[in-house]
Design a protein around this motif. Structure first.
Motif, PDB file in Angstrom:
ATOM      1  N   LEU A  40      -6.974 -11.769   0.750  1.00  0.00           N
ATOM      2  CA  LEU A  40      -7.549 -10.452   0.501  1.00  0.00           C
ATOM      3  C   LEU A  40      -8.575  -9.918   1.545  1.00  0.00           C
ATOM      4  CD1 LEU A  40      -7.737  -8.636  -2.155  1.00  0.00           C
ATOM      5  CD2 LEU A  40      -9.524 -10.216  -2.933  1.00  0.00           C
ATOM      6  N   LEU A  78      -6.772  -8.359   4.064  1.00  0.00           N
ATOM      7  CA  LEU A  78      -6.348  -6.824   3.655  1.00  0.00           C
ATOM      8  C   LEU A  78      -7.573  -5.952   3.793  1.00  0.00           C
ATOM      9  CD1 LEU A  78      -4.102  -7.669   0.554  1.00  0.00           C
ATOM     10  CD2 LEU A  78      -3.666  -6.604   2.907  1.00  0.00           C
ATOM     11  N   ASN A  79      -8.819  -6.407   3.115  1.00  0.00           N
ATOM     12  CA  ASN A  79      -9.986  -5.588   3.316  1.00  0.00           C
ATOM     13  C   ASN A  79     -10.340  -5.211   4.638  1.00  0.00           C
ATOM     14  OD1 ASN A  79     -10.104  -4.701   0.501  1.00  0.00           O
ATOM     15  ND2 ASN A  79     -11.099  -6.784  -0.129  1.00  0.00           N
ATOM     16  N   ALA A  96      -8.396  -5.165   7.352  1.00  0.00           N
ATOM     17  CA  ALA A  96      -7.610  -4.077   7.842  1.00  0.00           C
ATOM     18  C   ALA A  96      -7.844  -2.869   7.501  1.00  0.00           C
ATOM     19  CB  ALA A  96      -6.209  -4.670   7.449  1.00  0.00           C
ATOM     20  N   ILE A  97      -8.248  -2.656   6.179  1.00  0.00           N
ATOM     21  CA  ILE A  97      -8.590  -1.161   5.563  1.00  0.00           C
ATOM     22  C   ILE A  97      -9.808  -0.775   6.263  1.00  0.00           C
ATOM     23  CG2 ILE A  97      -9.374   0.032   3.487  1.00  0.00           C
ATOM     24  CD1 ILE A  97      -7.673  -1.836   1.873  1.00  0.00           C
ATOM     25  N   GLU A  98     -10.928  -1.709   6.248  1.00  0.00           N
ATOM     26  CA  GLU A  98     -12.195  -1.455   6.990  1.00  0.00           C
ATOM     27  C   GLU A  98     -11.935  -0.764   8.694  1.00  0.00           C
ATOM     28  OE1 GLU A  98     -14.983  -0.940   6.088  1.00  0.00           O
ATOM     29  OE2 GLU A  98     -14.753  -1.481   3.800  1.00  0.00           O
ATOM     30  N   SER A 124      -8.993   0.176   9.794  1.00  0.00           N
ATOM     31  CA  SER A 124      -8.280   1.427   9.656  1.00  0.00           C
ATOM     32  C   SER A 124      -9.473   2.730   9.708  1.00  0.00           C
ATOM     33  CB  SER A 124      -7.057   1.640   8.658  1.00  0.00           C
ATOM     34  OG  SER A 124      -6.789   2.677   8.499  1.00  0.00           O
ATOM     35  N   ARG A 125     -10.313   2.724   8.866  1.00  0.00           N
ATOM     36  CA  ARG A 125     -11.131   3.570   8.443  1.00  0.00           C
ATOM     37  C   ARG A 125     -12.228   3.706   9.723  1.00  0.00           C
ATOM     38  NH1 ARG A 125     -12.282   4.423   2.790  1.00  0.00           N
ATOM     39  NH2 ARG A 125     -14.495   5.152   3.477  1.00  0.00           N
ATOM     40  N   ARG A 134      -4.840 -12.865   8.106  1.00  0.00           N
ATOM     41  CA  ARG A 134      -3.895 -13.026   7.208  1.00  0.00           C
ATOM     42  C   ARG A 134      -2.778 -13.894   7.336  1.00  0.00           C
ATOM     43  NH1 ARG A 134      -0.030 -10.279   4.984  1.00  0.00           N
ATOM     44  NH2 ARG A 134       0.962  -9.434   6.943  1.00  0.00           N
ATOM     45  N   ASP A 184      -1.439   3.975   9.523  1.00  0.00           N
ATOM     46  CA  ASP A 184      -1.507   2.753   8.863  1.00  0.00           C
ATOM     47  C   ASP A 184      -1.590   2.653   7.383  1.00  0.00           C
ATOM     48  OD1 ASP A 184      -2.056   1.059  11.248  1.00  0.00           O
ATOM     49  OD2 ASP A 184      -4.081   1.527  11.395  1.00  0.00           O
ATOM     50  N   LEU A 240      -4.077   3.939   4.709  1.00  0.00           N
ATOM     51  CA  LEU A 240      -5.307   3.302   4.550  1.00  0.00           C
ATOM     52  C   LEU A 240      -6.511   4.163   4.387  1.00  0.00           C
ATOM     53  CD1 LEU A 240      -4.912   0.181   6.697  1.00  0.00           C
ATOM     54  CD2 LEU A 240      -4.790   0.393   4.291  1.00  0.00           C
ATOM     55  N   SER A 250     -10.941  -0.284  -0.584  1.00  0.00           N
ATOM     56  CA  SER A 250     -10.748  -1.696  -0.551  1.00  0.00           C
ATOM     57  C   SER A 250      -9.739  -2.023  -1.478  1.00  0.00           C
ATOM     58  CB  SER A 250     -12.090  -2.546  -0.814  1.00  0.00           C
ATOM     59  OG  SER A 250     -12.477  -2.341  -2.195  1.00  0.00           O
ATOM     60  N   VAL A 251      -9.432  -3.454  -1.406  1.00  0.00           N
ATOM     61  CA  VAL A 251      -8.534  -4.167  -2.430  1.00  0.00           C
ATOM     62  C   VAL A 251      -9.208  -5.100  -3.193  1.00  0.00           C
ATOM     63  CG1 VAL A 251      -6.295  -5.852  -2.693  1.00  0.00           C
ATOM     64  CG2 VAL A 251      -6.419  -4.140  -0.700  1.00  0.00           C
ATOM     65  N   GLN A 296      -3.034  -6.304  -9.048  1.00  0.00           N
ATOM     66  CA  GLN A 296      -4.178  -6.312  -8.467  1.00  0.00           C
ATOM     67  C   GLN A 296      -4.735  -4.669  -8.378  1.00  0.00           C
ATOM     68  OE1 GLN A 296      -3.463  -8.629  -4.850  1.00  0.00           O
ATOM     69  NE2 GLN A 296      -5.575  -8.853  -4.741  1.00  0.00           N
ATOM     70  N   VAL A 300      -0.477  -5.227   5.236  1.00  0.00           N
ATOM     71  CA  VAL A 300      -0.838  -4.011   5.974  1.00  0.00           C
ATOM     72  C   VAL A 300       0.492  -3.778   6.964  1.00  0.00           C
ATOM     73  CG1 VAL A 300      -2.282  -2.955   7.404  1.00  0.00           C
ATOM     74  CG2 VAL A 300      -3.248  -4.149   5.528  1.00  0.00           C
TER      75      VAL A 300
END
Lengths: 618, 176
Positions: A464, A467-468, A470-472, A474-475, A491, B38, B53, B58-59, B108, B129
């Motif tokens: 998890l 993943l988060n 990766a999101i961060e 990307s942002r 991951r 992404d 993305l 967040s997840v 989730q 991702v």
């Protein structure tokens, strides 16, 4: 006239009656006198006084009328008043007549005469002077003058006469009352005195009478109580001429009669049947009964005398169904008859029995000889039995030894079983400890699986996070590119950890399956050990039972030996007893000869008895 | 780079090469940002979807949702995120893929953040991702308005902006 009880009572009652009559007549005459006095007082004094007071009232009214006549002016009114005056005159005349008739004794005669004189003077003056003057109008003053001078004084004298009358009436009533009271006191005293005398006289007489009766009856009671107790020595000292004296006389003669009868009974009790009995009268039940009793006793004595002489053919007559003595005599005679008959029969039987005994003693002598030979044979047999008993004792000893050996072997068997049990217990303990170890292992593998779960959780969280990240990244745009790569690597690591934990979990489940199987196996082993222990226990019990049975067999063999030993001793005793019997048989022969002699003597005796019995007549 | 070129039109080919050379001369960032996106790969039912993305915040770790009565079936419930109350929509129901809310164990919530809206989406599973090439996206597959295109023939790229601002979610209008 004799002074019996009835006459005495009548005399006492008569005295009391006469006194009561005197008291009654005195009281009645006094009461009558008092009543007459009271009546006179009521008629003369009370009513007379009433009439005199009426006179006084009339006088007052008259004065008022005359004055009204003088003062009134209307002729009609005057007429009316004159009528009233006439009526009052008539009233006064009637009252005077009533007083005159009421005064029976003439006590008020003088006073009444005085009143009548005054009254007629007043009337004359009134009718002659006052009223004519008043009738003529305008002569009121003259009339008043008349009235105030003459009539007023006369009216006063009339009033005085009335007052004197009243006083005289009161005096008369008071003197009469005094007379009544004196009479009452006198008569009350007289009645009380006579009553007292009567009471004293009556009670003295009754006391005398009762004392005489009581003394006599007390003596009678004492005597009759003594008689009731059977004491005939009683004496009564009463000699009077009345019924009590007669009763005492008959009591004395009754005591004498009872004493005579007691003397007769005493003679009979002493066995003297010739005592004279004379009945006092044809109704003398006791005397007649004594006579019959003596007669009956004489008859019984005669019968007993005949039986004593050997005459059993006597007949006894019963006096009554309840005749105990007669019945006893009847039974005695019949029993004596049976006895004599049986005695005759018995003495004959005795003779024949004596003969039979003689024959039997001869036979017995022969029997004793045969017995002697049999005893000799028995002695030989007993010796043989003794030898065989000795052999049995020896055999029993052998059996006992063998049983002892078997017992030892059984003890060894028991020891072996105990060892086997101990071994089995050891095995069970070890199996249990194996089972416990395997269980501990199972618990530890459980702990490992918990740890693996934690690791798996960690891997998930890492995933998890990656993943988060990766999101961060990307942002963050271009600046985050390097970070994105790192996140990707993390991951991948998390994925690998998850795969590894899955593998470990598979292995753990295999281990758990294996430990479960091992636990089951140890459990089965434990059960097997239990079954084995049960079998060994059973074997041990069987060996114990066997040892017990062998022990019992050995004991039985010992008992057999002992009893056979006793048999052997018994046999010896039998041999000794046989010797004694042989000796006794010899003695028996001698005794039989004596018996024969005795039987001869018995025969002689029976003959003599027969002669004796024949003397009785049946 | 599968663009088929007419062999006959070599001049055009040359032109294209020149064009490419000119494009390569541009700063790298811009080029890449235009060409690729992404995405987060998701599973809804048996199908695979992708979400850009940039729309995500967040997840969130798996957690219990507080259900709200008297709401449309696509509202899965509420969520307390560090003191902030967040509405969560069941994405599969919202897309009318099925009628009932998700029962998957691996379900989730992903937190979507856009200028107009901030909302949680419940998905059956978060996969990984990935990076999609926007040029190879098949935009003419004739699907729904909320589908931006299909990548690799299996993955549907979701246009979250269009989906969440559509008239169907009147609730969002109010929320927005």
């Amino acid at each position: 006239m004799t002074l019996n009880l009835r006459n005495k009572f009548l005399a006492v009652f008569g005295v009391v009656f006469v006194l009561a009559v005197i008291v009654g007549s005195v009281a009645t005459s006094e009461a009558l006198y008092i009543r007459a006095q009271v009546m006179t007082m009521y008629k003369d004094d009370l009513i007379g006084t009433g009439s005199v007071s009426m006179l006084s009232q009339d006088m007052l009214e008259m004065r008022e009328k005359v004055l009204t006549h003088i003062s009134s002016v209307e002729p009609a009114k005057k007429k009316e008043i004159e009528a009233d005056i006439k009526r009052i005159d008539q009233n006064v005349d009637a009252t005077v007549l009533a007083i005159k008739t009421g005064d029976s004794e003439g006590a008020q005669k003088d006073q009444l005469a005085k009143f009548v004189g005054a009254w007629s003077a007043f009337r004359t003056s009134r009718d002659a002077l006052t009223l004519p003057a008043s009738r003529v109008g305008g002569r009121v003053e003259q009339a008043l003058a008349f009235y105030s001078i003459d009539e007023n004084a006369r009216v006063h004298s009339v009033s005085d006469a009335v007052n004197a009358l009243i006083q005289s009436k009161a005096q008369s009533a008071s003197s009469r009352n005094d007379a009544i009271e004196r009479t009452f006191i006198r008569s009350a005293g007289l009645i009380a005195a006579i009553t007292l005398v009567a009471l004293l006289l009556a009670s003295g007489l009754v006391l005398l009478l009762v004392r005489g009766i009581t003394r006599t009856t007390a003596q009678m009671v004492t005597a009759s109580r003594g008689l009731a107790r059977g004491n005939l020595n009683q004496s009564i000292n009463v000699h009077s001429r009345d019924e009590l004296g007669a009763m005492a006389d008959s009591f004395r003669s009754m005591i004498g009669y009872q004493q005579r009868m007691a003397a007769v009974a005493d003679e009979i009790a002493r066995g003297n049947l010739s005592a004279p009995v004379q009945p006092e009268s044809p109704e003398d039940v006791l005397g007649l009964a004594f006579g019959r009793m003596i007669e009956s006793l004489q008859r019984v004595a005669a019968t007993a005398d005949a039986i004593a002489g050997g005459d059993l053919n006597q007949e006894v007559q019963l006096q009554s169904p309840e005749d105990v003595l007669g019945r006893a005599f009847q039974r005695m005679i019949s029993n004596l008859r049976t006895l004599v008959a049986e005695l005759q029969q018995g003495s004959q039987n005795l003779a024949s029995a004596g003969g039979e005994i003689l024959a039997a003693t001869s036979q017995q002598a022969a029997g004793v000889t045969e017995q002697s030979a049999a005893i000799a044979q028995t002695t030989v047999t007993v010796d043989e039995l003794k030898a065989s008993a000795d052999q049995a004792v020896e055999l029993a000893g052998n059996v006992s030894a063998i049983a002892h050996h078997a017992n030892q072997i059984a003890d060894e068997g028991v020891l072996a079983v105990r060892d086997a049990t101990a071994g089995m217990n050891d095995i069970r303990h070890k199996t249990q400890s194996i089972a416990e170890n395997i269980l501990a292992l199972s618990e530890q593998s459980q702990q490992i699986s918990e740890i693996i779960a934690t690791v798996n959780d960690l891997a998930n969280q890492s995933n998890l996070l990656a993943l988060n990240a990766a999101i961060e990244a990307s942002r963050a745009g271009e600046q985050g590119k390097g970070f994105a790569v790192v996140a990707q690597e993390i991951r991948l690591l998390a994925e690998q950890s998850k795969a590894a934990t899955a593998q470990v979990r598979t292995i753990l489940s295999d281990i758990q399956r294996a430990t479960n199987a091992a636990v089951m196996a140890t459990e089965q082993g434990s059960k097997g050990v239990d079954a084995g222990m049960q079998l060994i226990d059973q074997a041990g019990r069987t060996i114990d039972d066997l040892a017990g049975v062998i022990q019992q067999a050995a004991q039985s063999a010992g008992q057999i030996g002992a009893s056979v030993q006793q048999h052997s001793v018994g046999m010896e005793q039998i041999a000794v007893a046989m010797g004694s019997i042989n000796q006794a048989t010899g003695l028996n022969l001698g005794a039989t000869n004596h018996t024969r002699q005795a039987a001869q003597d018995l025969t002689d005796l029976s003959r003599k008895l027969n002669q004796l019995v024949d003397q009785y007549q049946v | 780079m599968n663009v088929e070129m007419d062999i006959a039109a070599e001049q055009r080919n040359e032109q294209a090469l020149l064009e490419r050379a000119r494009r390569f001369a541009q700063p790298l960032v811009q080029t890449v940002s235009k060409a690729v996106l992404d995405v987060l790969l998701l599973r809804l039912g048996d199908e695979q979807y992708a979400v850009g993305l940039p729309f995500l915040r967040s997840v969130l770790p798996p957690q219990e949702l507080t259900s709200i009565p008297c709401t449309p079936p696509y509202v899965a419930g509420l969520l307390n995120l560090r003191g902030e109350i967040l509405t969560v929509l069941d994405l599969a129901v919202a897309l009318q893929l099925r009628d009932l809310p998700s029962t998957s164990k691996s379900a989730q919530v992903i937190l979507v953040e856009m200028p107009q809206v901030r909302v949680g989406l419940l998905v059956d599973e978060v996969l990984t991702v990935d990076r999609l090439c926007l040029e190879t996206l098949d935009r003419n597959f004739g699907g729904q308005v909320w589908a931006a295109g299909v990548a690799g023939g299996t993955t549907v790229l979701l246009d979250l902006e269009r989906l969440l601002t559509s008239d169907r979610f009147a609730v969002f209008d109010e929320l927005g």
